[in-house]
Design a protein around this motif. Structure first.
Motif, PDB file in Angstrom:
ATOM      1  N   VAL A 180      -8.830  -0.473  -8.666  1.00 31.87           N
ATOM      2  CA  VAL A 180      -9.165  -1.465  -7.640  1.00 31.87           C
ATOM      3  C   VAL A 180     -10.487  -2.135  -8.021  1.00 31.87           C
ATOM      4  CG1 VAL A 180      -7.941  -0.216  -5.837  1.00 31.87           C
ATOM      5  CG2 VAL A 180     -10.370   0.245  -6.229  1.00 31.87           C
ATOM      6  N   PRO A 181     -10.773  -3.307  -7.462  1.00 30.70           N
ATOM      7  CA  PRO A 181     -12.032  -4.003  -7.820  1.00 30.70           C
ATOM      8  C   PRO A 181     -13.255  -3.119  -7.602  1.00 30.70           C
ATOM      9  CG  PRO A 181     -10.598  -5.450  -6.579  1.00 30.70           C
ATOM     10  CD  PRO A 181      -9.977  -4.091  -6.517  1.00 30.70           C
ATOM     11  N   ARG A 182     -14.199  -3.216  -8.527  1.00 29.39           N
ATOM     12  CA  ARG A 182     -15.399  -2.387  -8.436  1.00 29.39           C
ATOM     13  C   ARG A 182     -16.383  -2.910  -7.389  1.00 29.39           C
ATOM     14  NH1 ARG A 182     -16.478   0.974 -12.892  1.00 29.39           N
ATOM     15  NH2 ARG A 182     -14.925   0.873 -14.559  1.00 29.39           N
ATOM     16  N   ASN A 183     -16.429  -4.195  -7.227  1.00 27.56           N
ATOM     17  CA  ASN A 183     -17.470  -4.778  -6.380  1.00 27.56           C
ATOM     18  C   ASN A 183     -16.909  -5.732  -5.330  1.00 27.56           C
ATOM     19  OD1 ASN A 183     -19.685  -3.605  -7.895  1.00 27.56           O
ATOM     20  ND2 ASN A 183     -19.130  -5.062  -9.517  1.00 27.56           N
ATOM     21  N   ARG A 184     -17.429  -5.671  -4.156  1.00 27.80           N
ATOM     22  CA  ARG A 184     -17.320  -6.663  -3.097  1.00 27.80           C
ATOM     23  C   ARG A 184     -15.935  -6.783  -2.482  1.00 27.80           C
ATOM     24  NH1 ARG A 184     -18.379 -12.352  -4.737  1.00 27.80           N
ATOM     25  NH2 ARG A 184     -16.355 -12.913  -3.872  1.00 27.80           N
ATOM     26  N   TYR A 185     -14.891  -6.986  -3.276  1.00 30.28           N
ATOM     27  CA  TYR A 185     -13.581  -7.237  -2.696  1.00 30.28           C
ATOM     28  C   TYR A 185     -13.108  -6.029  -1.887  1.00 30.28           C
ATOM     29  CZ  TYR A 185     -13.418 -11.075  -6.046  1.00 30.28           C
ATOM     30  OH  TYR A 185     -13.698 -12.190  -6.770  1.00 30.28           O
ATOM     31  N   HIS A 186     -12.535  -6.310  -0.726  1.00 27.40           N
ATOM     32  CA  HIS A 186     -11.982  -5.258   0.115  1.00 27.40           C
ATOM     33  C   HIS A 186     -10.502  -5.099  -0.188  1.00 27.40           C
ATOM     34  CE1 HIS A 186     -15.545  -4.892   2.769  1.00 27.40           C
ATOM     35  NE2 HIS A 186     -15.722  -6.159   2.410  1.00 27.40           N
ATOM     36  N   PHE A 187     -10.092  -3.876  -0.417  1.00 30.33           N
ATOM     37  CA  PHE A 187      -8.693  -3.596  -0.761  1.00 30.33           C
ATOM     38  C   PHE A 187      -7.934  -3.301   0.526  1.00 30.33           C
ATOM     39  CE2 PHE A 187      -5.089  -1.336  -2.579  1.00 30.33           C
ATOM     40  CZ  PHE A 187      -4.848  -2.054  -3.743  1.00 30.33           C
ATOM     41  N   LYS A 188      -7.049  -4.205   0.927  1.00 31.16           N
ATOM     42  CA  LYS A 188      -6.382  -4.107   2.223  1.00 31.16           C
ATOM     43  C   LYS A 188      -5.049  -3.375   2.092  1.00 31.16           C
ATOM     44  CE  LYS A 188      -4.825  -6.926   6.139  1.00 31.16           C
ATOM     45  NZ  LYS A 188      -4.708  -8.308   6.670  1.00 31.16           N
ATOM     46  N   ARG A 189      -4.841  -2.396   2.981  1.00 31.99           N
ATOM     47  CA  ARG A 189      -3.587  -1.636   2.979  1.00 31.99           C
ATOM     48  C   ARG A 189      -3.172  -1.323   4.398  1.00 31.99           C
ATOM     49  NH1 ARG A 189      -3.640   3.701  -0.015  1.00 31.99           N
ATOM     50  NH2 ARG A 189      -5.600   4.021   1.073  1.00 31.99           N
ATOM     51  N   ASN A 190      -1.869  -1.175   4.607  1.00 40.19           N
ATOM     52  CA  ASN A 190      -1.329  -0.663   5.850  1.00 40.19           C
ATOM     53  C   ASN A 190      -1.456   0.861   5.839  1.00 40.19           C
ATOM     54  OD1 ASN A 190       1.256   0.599   7.178  1.00 40.19           O
ATOM     55  ND2 ASN A 190       0.945  -1.347   8.214  1.00 40.19           N
ATOM     56  N   PRO A 191      -1.734   1.509   6.975  1.00 37.35           N
ATOM     57  CA  PRO A 191      -1.918   2.972   6.982  1.00 37.35           C
ATOM     58  C   PRO A 191      -0.724   3.753   6.435  1.00 37.35           C
ATOM     59  CG  PRO A 191      -2.679   2.032   9.041  1.00 37.35           C
ATOM     60  CD  PRO A 191      -2.015   0.919   8.294  1.00 37.35           C
ATOM     61  N   GLU A 192       0.495   3.205   6.609  1.00 37.09           N
ATOM     62  CA  GLU A 192       1.691   3.880   6.083  1.00 37.09           C
ATOM     63  C   GLU A 192       2.099   3.320   4.719  1.00 37.09           C
ATOM     64  OE1 GLU A 192       1.691   2.957   9.443  1.00 37.09           O
ATOM     65  OE2 GLU A 192       1.330   5.048  10.056  1.00 37.09           O
ATOM     66  N   ASN A 193       1.283   2.421   4.170  1.00 33.39           N
ATOM     67  CA  ASN A 193       1.582   1.737   2.907  1.00 33.39           C
ATOM     68  C   ASN A 193       2.753   0.771   3.040  1.00 33.39           C
ATOM     69  OD1 ASN A 193      -0.305   2.130   0.929  1.00 33.39           O
ATOM     70  ND2 ASN A 193       1.026   3.298  -0.426  1.00 33.39           N
ATOM     71  N   TYR A 194       3.034   0.309   4.254  1.00 30.71           N
ATOM     72  CA  TYR A 194       4.091  -0.669   4.455  1.00 30.71           C
ATOM     73  C   TYR A 194       3.629  -2.042   3.962  1.00 30.71           C
ATOM     74  CZ  TYR A 194       6.216   2.726   7.702  1.00 30.71           C
ATOM     75  OH  TYR A 194       6.777   3.834   8.269  1.00 30.71           O
ATOM     76  N   HIS A 195       4.567  -2.805   3.438  1.00 31.60           N
ATOM     77  CA  HIS A 195       4.311  -4.199   3.083  1.00 31.60           C
ATOM     78  C   HIS A 195       4.811  -5.138   4.170  1.00 31.60           C
ATOM     79  CE1 HIS A 195       3.030  -3.691  -1.196  1.00 31.60           C
ATOM     80  NE2 HIS A 195       3.594  -2.520  -0.996  1.00 31.60           N
ATOM     81  N   PHE A 196       5.774  -4.652   4.945  1.00 39.02           N
ATOM     82  CA  PHE A 196       6.306  -5.439   6.055  1.00 39.02           C
ATOM     83  C   PHE A 196       6.002  -4.700   7.361  1.00 39.02           C
ATOM     84  CE2 PHE A 196       9.103  -6.196   2.403  1.00 39.02           C
ATOM     85  CZ  PHE A 196       8.968  -7.570   2.274  1.00 39.02           C
ATOM     86  N   THR A 197       5.775  -5.436   8.419  1.00 45.13           N
ATOM     87  CA  THR A 197       5.527  -4.826   9.712  1.00 45.13           C
ATOM     88  C   THR A 197       6.453  -5.450  10.746  1.00 45.13           C
ATOM     89  OG1 THR A 197       3.825  -6.440  10.311  1.00 45.13           O
ATOM     90  CG2 THR A 197       3.101  -4.453   9.137  1.00 45.13           C
ATOM     91  N   ASN A 198       6.492  -4.823  11.919  1.00 46.15           N
ATOM     92  CA  ASN A 198       7.345  -5.348  12.981  1.00 46.15           C
ATOM     93  C   ASN A 198       6.839  -6.683  13.511  1.00 46.15           C
ATOM     94  OD1 ASN A 198       9.240  -3.247  13.089  1.00 46.15           O
ATOM     95  ND2 ASN A 198       7.769  -1.947  14.166  1.00 46.15           N
TER      96      ASN A 198
END
Length: 517
Positions: free
Chosen positions: A499-517
């Motif tokens: 993942v990026p070392r600096n500044r960028y925030h790595f966004k994820r869903n808690p269940e690692n889902y790519h789609f949500t309801n």
């Protein structure tokens, strides 16, 4: 090699998870039972007409089971490394049984278990990058050929027999049930479980069977006579339709097993007997845990790493292609907090989803780099995005150009044929070269290779994948839909590590889902 150094400090701290003392006290035990090379549809719950897996069938219909569960790759080491890391072989770099030292991953199952305070044990086959004795509190290693040098005299005798026998023993095994590896593995697992008192525990029961060498003792040898088995839906006549990789595997099998076509009915009978022996030992393990009061606070998952031809296409064991017989795996979840569903879950799930699900059970965050998704919401009856599990992908191949039938190298020179009867490896340069990607969605399945050659099958109408509909104008819309699905998966599975070392925030869903309801 683990890549923790790539994480920035804030992300690394977030990935550790925050487990409270109260949560620690109420964490359930986890028991993972894995067989090796068990085909998904050889069971009563999927309509197989013989009582091959009656106990797991009953457990499944009283809990949750998936009839669209898939391996990440139909090969032991790649699939098992996916299980432990939650990553596909293209990310772990373990694309063959010979690349285990190249494993690339971040925090894995053993790390999360340790952080969550679990006592851990593994009994059985490893075949991953893990050093069992280093990462588990208790471990006993079992392989396909037993151990002729260690263990009790009975275990040494069985090991000597397994090492000296050809790849299949067509008569009843001279070793009784109590000396067979599944029985010994369950005995050692139960001995360890009964000693656990305070901390929650994780137990990995990894049974090397029904993988070859094929042998089974009475009464299992005689339980399912060859004439009682349902007929196969394909034969060697279909090899031309399946292509050169299947044809090369057939040639290898004929070289190593000159009587393989004659022996397939008996080998199917032995395979079914091995499954029943394993089913009885799973019954023994779980029922003894019930008797000692451990069942109610334990989550069980019963699965395999990949499947077996079981005589389909006139072939045995595994090797060529990504047919359902090799890629679809059994998967049953039972025990604490599992909301029963008498009918199978038709969601498409993967072996890579097991680690994220365990994280949810333990109350831990899913580690960075994990590509699987948590099944815990659906297992516990909560809402989850159906679109997330509408399809599943399987990988195969180590790259390069495809080996052909006209290669100058021989089977023996390549190393996949030992020169002994039934001494062959279906995973070889012919069957594993090149790249295949498979996607399953609904009743349809698409396969593409690195040269743009495609296969399209309607699994409901053509379960053994003989009638290739790729390029058929009548199914152009379905073909395009699955091509888009496969492309989407290909983008999703680009390795996020590092993942990026600096500044960028790595966004994820808690269940690692790519789609949500």
């Amino acid at each position: 090699m683990k890549q923790h150094a790539f994480y920035s400090v804030p992300i690394a701290l977030a990935a550790l998870g925050n487990v409270t003392a109260a949560a620690q006290a109420t964490k359930p035990n986890i028991v993972l039972i894995m067989t090796d090379q068990q085909r998904a549809d050889i069971c009563g719950r999927e309509g197989f007409p013989l009582p091959v897996t009656p106990y797991v069938d009953s457990l499944a219909t009283q809990n949750v089971w998936f009839n669209r569960a898939y391996t990440s790759m139909p090969s032991s080491a790649p699939a098992r490394c996916s299980l432990i890391s939650g990553r596909f072989p293209s990310a772990t770099h373990v694309r063959t049984n010979h690349n285990i030292p190249d494993a690339f991953h971040g925090k894995d199952l053993t790390d999360v278990l340790k952080e969550c305070g679990y006592r851990t044990a593994m009994v059985g086959k490893n075949h991953t990058y893990m050093n069992m004795s280093e990462v588990f509190d208790y471990s006993v290693d079992y392989g396909h050929r037993g151990n002729a040098k260690k263990g009790t005299p009975e275990e040494r005798a069985l090991g000597k027999f397994l090492q000296e026998m050809p790849g299949q023993y067509l008569d009843p095994s001279p070793f009784p049930l109590e000396q067979q590896q599944p029985y010994q593995i369950v005995t050692k697992a139960l001995d360890w479980v009964k000693q656990q008192k305070d901390a929650p525990f994780f137990l990995f029961v990894s049974i090397p069977e029904p993988h070859s060498p094929s042998q089974v003792c009475e009464p299992y040898y005689s339980m399912f006579p060859p004439e009682s088995l349902p007929p196969l839906l394909s034969s060697r006549k279909n090899l031309q339709d399946k292509g050169e990789k299947y044809m090369s595997l057939a040639a290898l099998e004929d070289t190593a097993c000159p009587n393989v076509q004659r022996d397939i009915p008996r080998l199917r009978s032995i395979y079914a007997g091995m499954l029943r022996l394993i089913d009885d030992q799973i019954r023994r393990l779980i029922e003894e845990m019930k008797a000692t009061g451990l069942y109610d606070n334990t989550v069980f998952v019963i699965m395999s790493d990949h499947g077996d031809y079981f005589g389909e296409y006139g072939l045995i064991r595994k090797g060529a292609g990504v047919p359902e017989s090799l890629t679809r795996i059994p998967m049953v979840w039972a025990g604490k907090d599992i909301v029963p569903r008498r009918q199978p879950m038709d969601d498409c799930v993967s072996i890579v989803d097991v680690l994220p699900t365990f994280c949810s059970i333990m109350g831990a965050d899913i580690p960075l780099g994990v590509q699987g998704r948590s099944l815990w919401p659906m297992l516990t009856g909560k809402e989850y995005p159906k679109k997330e599990f509408a399809s599943v992908v399987v990988e195969q191949g180590y790259g390069g150009e495809d080996f052909t039938l006209n290669e100058p190298v021989t089977f023996k020179e390549e190393g996949c044929y030992s020169g002994k009867e039934a001494g062959f490896d279906g995973l070889n340069s012919w069957t594993q070269s090149g790249v295949l990607r498979m996607v399953r969605k609904g009743d349809w399945k698409l396969v593409m290779d690195q040269n743009g050659r495609g296969e399209l099958y309607n699994l409901k109408e053509d379960p053994v994948e003989i009638n290739n509909l790729y390029g058929n104008k009548k199914h152009a819309a379905t073909q395009m839909e699955l091509l888009e699905e496969l492309l989407t998966w290909n983008l999703r599975l680009q390795d996020p590590l590092p993942v990026p070392r600096n500044r960028y925030h790595f966004k994820r869903n808690p269940e690692n889902y790519h789609f949500t309801n």
